[in-house]
Write a protein that holds these residues in place. Structure first.
Motif, PDB file in Angstrom:
ATOM      1  N   THR A  13       0.855  -1.177   0.000  1.00 49.73           N
ATOM      2  CA  THR A  13       0.000   0.000   0.000  1.00 49.73           C
ATOM      3  C   THR A  13       0.895   1.231   0.000  1.00 49.73           C
ATOM      4  OG1 THR A  13      -1.678  -1.190   1.245  1.00 49.73           O
ATOM      5  CG2 THR A  13      -1.835   1.197   1.259  1.00 49.73           C
ATOM      6  N   PHE A  14       0.593   2.159  -0.890  1.00 52.57           N
ATOM      7  CA  PHE A  14       1.336   3.425  -0.905  1.00 52.57           C
ATOM      8  C   PHE A  14       0.522   4.484  -0.182  1.00 52.57           C
ATOM      9  CE2 PHE A  14       3.197   1.373  -4.708  1.00 52.57           C
ATOM     10  CZ  PHE A  14       4.534   1.457  -4.358  1.00 52.57           C
ATOM     11  N   PHE A  15       1.157   5.152   0.769  1.00 47.67           N
ATOM     12  CA  PHE A  15       0.500   6.225   1.503  1.00 47.67           C
ATOM     13  C   PHE A  15       1.021   7.552   0.960  1.00 47.67           C
ATOM     14  CE2 PHE A  15       0.503   2.508   4.224  1.00 47.67           C
ATOM     15  CZ  PHE A  15      -0.822   2.443   4.601  1.00 47.67           C
ATOM     16  N   GLN A  16       0.112   8.457   0.665  1.00 50.72           N
ATOM     17  CA  GLN A  16       0.515   9.720   0.031  1.00 50.72           C
ATOM     18  C   GLN A  16       1.079  10.719   1.029  1.00 50.72           C
ATOM     19  OE1 GLN A  16       0.685   9.470  -3.060  1.00 50.72           O
ATOM     20  NE2 GLN A  16      -0.640   7.689  -3.316  1.00 50.72           N
ATOM     21  N   GLY A  17       0.504  10.750   2.208  1.00 50.96           N
ATOM     22  CA  GLY A  17       0.978  11.692   3.217  1.00 50.96           C
ATOM     23  C   GLY A  17       0.498  11.224   4.562  1.00 50.96           C
ATOM     24  N   GLU A  25      -3.866   0.587  -2.227  1.00 53.72           N
ATOM     25  CA  GLU A  25      -3.338  -0.779  -2.194  1.00 53.72           C
ATOM     26  C   GLU A  25      -3.052  -1.222  -3.624  1.00 53.72           C
ATOM     27  OE1 GLU A  25      -5.749  -4.197  -0.841  1.00 53.72           O
ATOM     28  OE2 GLU A  25      -4.120  -4.546   0.584  1.00 53.72           O
ATOM     29  N   VAL A  26      -1.776  -1.307  -3.956  1.00 52.43           N
ATOM     30  CA  VAL A  26      -1.361  -1.612  -5.327  1.00 52.43           C
ATOM     31  C   VAL A  26      -1.189  -3.127  -5.517  1.00 52.43           C
ATOM     32  CG1 VAL A  26       0.558  -1.331  -6.939  1.00 52.43           C
ATOM     33  CG2 VAL A  26      -0.351   0.648  -5.738  1.00 52.43           C
ATOM     34  N   LEU A  27      -0.650  -3.810  -4.516  1.00 48.44           N
ATOM     35  CA  LEU A  27      -0.600  -5.282  -4.547  1.00 48.44           C
ATOM     36  C   LEU A  27      -1.581  -5.786  -3.495  1.00 48.44           C
ATOM     37  CD1 LEU A  27       3.263  -5.897  -4.827  1.00 48.44           C
ATOM     38  CD2 LEU A  27       1.581  -5.724  -6.679  1.00 48.44           C
ATOM     39  N   GLY A  44       1.045  -8.052 -17.630  1.00 50.03           N
ATOM     40  CA  GLY A  44      -0.108  -7.360 -17.070  1.00 50.03           C
ATOM     41  C   GLY A  44      -0.171  -5.965 -17.650  1.00 50.03           C
ATOM     42  N   THR A  45      -1.360  -5.366 -17.610  1.00 49.12           N
ATOM     43  CA  THR A  45      -1.524  -4.035 -18.192  1.00 49.12           C
ATOM     44  C   THR A  45      -0.741  -2.999 -17.392  1.00 49.12           C
ATOM     45  OG1 THR A  45      -3.505  -3.782 -16.871  1.00 49.12           O
ATOM     46  CG2 THR A  45      -3.827  -4.458 -19.158  1.00 49.12           C
ATOM     47  N   SER A  46      -0.557  -1.849 -17.987  1.00 46.34           N
ATOM     48  CA  SER A  46       0.132  -0.747 -17.326  1.00 46.34           C
ATOM     49  C   SER A  46      -0.594  -0.404 -16.027  1.00 46.34           C
ATOM     50  CB  SER A  46       0.150   0.454 -18.270  1.00 46.34           C
ATOM     51  OG  SER A  46       0.780   1.529 -17.636  1.00 46.34           O
ATOM     52  N   GLY A  47       0.163  -0.312 -14.941  1.00 45.73           N
ATOM     53  CA  GLY A  47      -0.429   0.027 -13.655  1.00 45.73           C
ATOM     54  C   GLY A  47      -0.911  -1.176 -12.858  1.00 45.73           C
ATOM     55  N   SER A  48      -0.716  -2.386 -13.382  1.00 43.18           N
ATOM     56  CA  SER A  48      -1.212  -3.576 -12.682  1.00 43.18           C
ATOM     57  C   SER A  48      -0.329  -3.970 -11.493  1.00 43.18           C
ATOM     58  CB  SER A  48      -1.348  -4.757 -13.653  1.00 43.18           C
ATOM     59  OG  SER A  48      -0.120  -5.034 -14.279  1.00 43.18           O
ATOM     60  N   GLY A  49       0.861  -3.384 -11.395  1.00 42.35           N
ATOM     61  CA  GLY A  49       1.696  -3.631 -10.217  1.00 42.35           C
ATOM     62  C   GLY A  49       2.962  -4.427 -10.489  1.00 42.35           C
ATOM     63  N   LYS A  50       3.318  -4.600 -11.763  1.00 46.15           N
ATOM     64  CA  LYS A  50       4.478  -5.436 -12.119  1.00 46.15           C
ATOM     65  C   LYS A  50       5.779  -4.887 -11.531  1.00 46.15           C
ATOM     66  CE  LYS A  50       3.815  -4.807 -16.522  1.00 46.15           C
ATOM     67  NZ  LYS A  50       2.661  -3.887 -16.466  1.00 46.15           N
ATOM     68  N   SER A  51       6.033  -3.601 -11.757  1.00 46.94           N
ATOM     69  CA  SER A  51       7.294  -3.023 -11.249  1.00 46.94           C
ATOM     70  C   SER A  51       7.301  -3.003  -9.727  1.00 46.94           C
ATOM     71  CB  SER A  51       7.483  -1.596 -11.781  1.00 46.94           C
ATOM     72  OG  SER A  51       7.647  -1.607 -13.175  1.00 46.94           O
ATOM     73  N   THR A  52       6.160  -2.710  -9.139  1.00 40.93           N
ATOM     74  CA  THR A  52       6.060  -2.711  -7.669  1.00 40.93           C
ATOM     75  C   THR A  52       6.437  -4.087  -7.131  1.00 40.93           C
ATOM     76  OG1 THR A  52       4.281  -1.076  -7.827  1.00 40.93           O
ATOM     77  CG2 THR A  52       4.484  -2.261  -5.744  1.00 40.93           C
ATOM     78  N   LEU A  53       5.904  -5.136  -7.767  1.00 41.31           N
ATOM     79  CA  LEU A  53       6.208  -6.500  -7.330  1.00 41.31           C
ATOM     80  C   LEU A  53       7.685  -6.833  -7.552  1.00 41.31           C
ATOM     81  CD1 LEU A  53       5.155  -9.158  -6.194  1.00 41.31           C
ATOM     82  CD2 LEU A  53       4.608  -9.872  -8.527  1.00 41.31           C
ATOM     83  N   THR A 204       7.505  -8.021 -19.051  1.00 43.44           N
ATOM     84  CA  THR A 204       7.454  -7.618 -20.454  1.00 43.44           C
ATOM     85  C   THR A 204       6.023  -7.417 -20.933  1.00 43.44           C
ATOM     86  OG1 THR A 204       8.104  -8.191 -22.695  1.00 43.44           O
ATOM     87  CG2 THR A 204       7.514 -10.027 -21.269  1.00 43.44           C
ATOM     88  N   HIS A 205       5.845  -6.428 -21.782  1.00 45.92           N
ATOM     89  CA  HIS A 205       4.563  -6.231 -22.471  1.00 45.92           C
ATOM     90  C   HIS A 205       4.494  -7.092 -23.725  1.00 45.92           C
ATOM     91  CE1 HIS A 205       4.098  -2.210 -20.410  1.00 45.92           C
ATOM     92  NE2 HIS A 205       2.906  -2.750 -20.297  1.00 45.92           N
ATOM     93  N   ASP A 206       5.660  -7.522 -24.172  1.00 50.81           N
ATOM     94  CA  ASP A 206       5.779  -8.137 -25.487  1.00 50.81           C
ATOM     95  C   ASP A 206       5.384  -9.620 -25.422  1.00 50.81           C
ATOM     96  OD1 ASP A 206       6.743  -9.331 -27.837  1.00 50.81           O
ATOM     97  OD2 ASP A 206       8.298  -7.796 -28.042  1.00 50.81           O
TER      98      ASP A 206
HETATM   99  N1  LIG Z   1       5.657   5.334  -5.004  1.00 49.16           N
HETATM  100  C1  LIG Z   1       4.364   5.244  -5.334  1.00 49.16           C
HETATM  101  N2  LIG Z   1       3.429   5.975  -4.695  1.00 49.16           N
HETATM  102  C2  LIG Z   1       2.121   5.865  -5.005  1.00 49.16           C
HETATM  103  N3  LIG Z   1       1.638   5.053  -5.953  1.00 49.16           N
HETATM  104  C3  LIG Z   1       2.517   4.311  -6.629  1.00 49.16           C
HETATM  105  C4  LIG Z   1       3.924   4.357  -6.367  1.00 49.16           C
HETATM  106  N4  LIG Z   1       4.539   3.494  -7.210  1.00 49.16           N
HETATM  107  C5  LIG Z   1       3.579   2.942  -7.966  1.00 49.16           C
HETATM  108  N5  LIG Z   1       2.365   3.419  -7.616  1.00 49.16           N
HETATM  109  C6  LIG Z   1       1.070   3.058  -8.216  1.00 49.16           C
HETATM  110  O1  LIG Z   1       1.013   1.648  -8.270  1.00 49.16           O
HETATM  111  C7  LIG Z   1       0.358   1.208  -9.433  1.00 49.16           C
HETATM  112  C8  LIG Z   1       1.228   0.143 -10.096  1.00 49.16           C
HETATM  113  O2  LIG Z   1       2.444   0.709 -10.535  1.00 49.16           O
HETATM  114  P1  LIG Z   1       3.575  -0.168 -11.219  1.00 49.16           P
HETATM  115  O3  LIG Z   1       4.691   0.749 -11.533  1.00 49.16           O
HETATM  116  O4  LIG Z   1       3.861  -1.332 -10.353  1.00 49.16           O
HETATM  117  O5  LIG Z   1       2.819  -0.657 -12.531  1.00 49.16           O
HETATM  118  P2  LIG Z   1       3.362  -1.519 -13.759  1.00 49.16           P
HETATM  119  O6  LIG Z   1       2.506  -2.741 -13.840  1.00 49.16           O
HETATM  120  O7  LIG Z   1       4.825  -1.714 -13.639  1.00 49.16           O
HETATM  121  O8  LIG Z   1       3.015  -0.580 -14.993  1.00 49.16           O
HETATM  122  P3  LIG Z   1       3.845  -0.285 -16.357  1.00 49.16           P
HETATM  123  O9  LIG Z   1       3.550  -1.438 -17.266  1.00 49.16           O
HETATM  124  O10 LIG Z   1       3.225   0.982 -16.853  1.00 49.16           O
HETATM  125  O11 LIG Z   1       5.299  -0.140 -16.023  1.00 49.16           O
HETATM  126  C9  LIG Z   1       0.131   2.441 -10.299  1.00 49.16           C
HETATM  127  O12 LIG Z   1      -1.224   2.768 -10.231  1.00 49.16           O
HETATM  128  C10 LIG Z   1       0.972   3.509  -9.645  1.00 49.16           C
HETATM  129  O13 LIG Z   1       0.350   4.758  -9.706  1.00 49.16           O
END
Ligand SMILES: Nc1ncnc2c1ncn2[C@@H]1O[C@H](COP(=O)(O)OP(=O)(O)OP(=O)(O)O)[C@@H](O)[C@H]1O
Ligand SMILES: [Mg+2]
Length: 225
Positions: A13-17, A25-27, A44-53, A204-206
């Protein structure tokens, strides 16, 4: 197969402030296992949480809750220093935008992660040269990144990730900026590395790239689909 990576109900979960509500809650509870020596594509689509994971798997970020075991070791109890030590020994990370040091040569960039390992300079240099040869850059070792093509920079980043002989390679869109021919060359390198026994997790998106993996994990809105 022994798991290299074992995730049990991981949330982030990312907290803004300080006072701004419950956070995002991203994951949303990720449970999965990746075996030692397995080659997995994460889609997964953009924003699905791949990089976060991937950042959590790579010990660059911590989960909000859940249990993460890397090479059979529960990492949640480790402090920051222990985590970075474990990261340097176990993991190689390859990013989409290569994050090479602009004023250092290809060779110096590859040597860099070894400087904290306590290995002798000469040994590091020899290994870095060997890796640069393996990725086809024997004649580019003294070039700085701005004199290398995108594919060449990505190959330097790969050599750098392999310097400390990690068990697990994590790559976030390593072919995202490359044309299909160069992307194919980079994927061949990933398969070579995989054949040498490494575990690989590649975002990968590909679809074509993902299809060359042994297993595809789909993320959808913070969950395994
Ligand atoms: N530091 C952060 N603070 C708040 N929200 C965040 C932060 N990092 C990521 N997010 C949010 O988490 C969600 C997932 O982000 P993430 O970068 O994991 O997506 P992704 O699947 O890698 O997308 P992409 O394919 O575009 O790279 C997004 O909605 C993003 O706004
Ligand atoms: Mg991403």
């Amino acid at each position: 197969m022994q798991p290299a990576i074992s995730l049990n109900n991981i949330t982030r979960t990312f907290f803004q402030g300080a006072d701004e509500g419950p956070g995002i809650e991203v994951l949303k509870g990720i449970t999965l296992e990746i075996g030692q020596g397995e080659f997995v594509a994460l889609q997964g689509t953009s924003g699905s949480g791949k990089s976060t994971l991937l950042h959590i798997i790579g010990l660059l970020d911590r989960p909000t809750a859940g249990v993460y075991k890397l090479m059979d070791r529960d990492v949640s109890g480790l402090d920051d220093d222990e985590q970075s030590d474990f990261r340097n020994k176990t993991l190689g990370f390859i990013f989409q935008s290569f994050y090479l040091i602009p004023y250092a040569t290809a060779l110096e960039n590859v040597i860099l992660p070894g400087l904290y390992s306590g290995r002798a300079q000469a040994e590091l240099r020899e290994r870095a040269e060997y890796l640069l040869e393996r990725v086809g850059l024997a004649d580019r070792m003294t070039f700085r990144p701005n004199r290398l093509s995108g594919g060449q920079q990505q190959r330097v980043a790969m050599a750098r990730a392999l310097l400390n002989e990690p068990d697990v390679i994590l790559a976030d869109e390593p072919t995202g900026q490359l044309d299909s021919t160069t992307s194919g060359e980079i994927m061949n390198l990933f398969h070579d590395v995989h054949e040498s026994g490494k575990t690989i997790v590649l975002v990968t998106h590909d679809v074509e790239v993902a299809d060359t993996a042994q297993k595809i994990i789909h993320l959808s809105d913070g969950r395994v689909a």
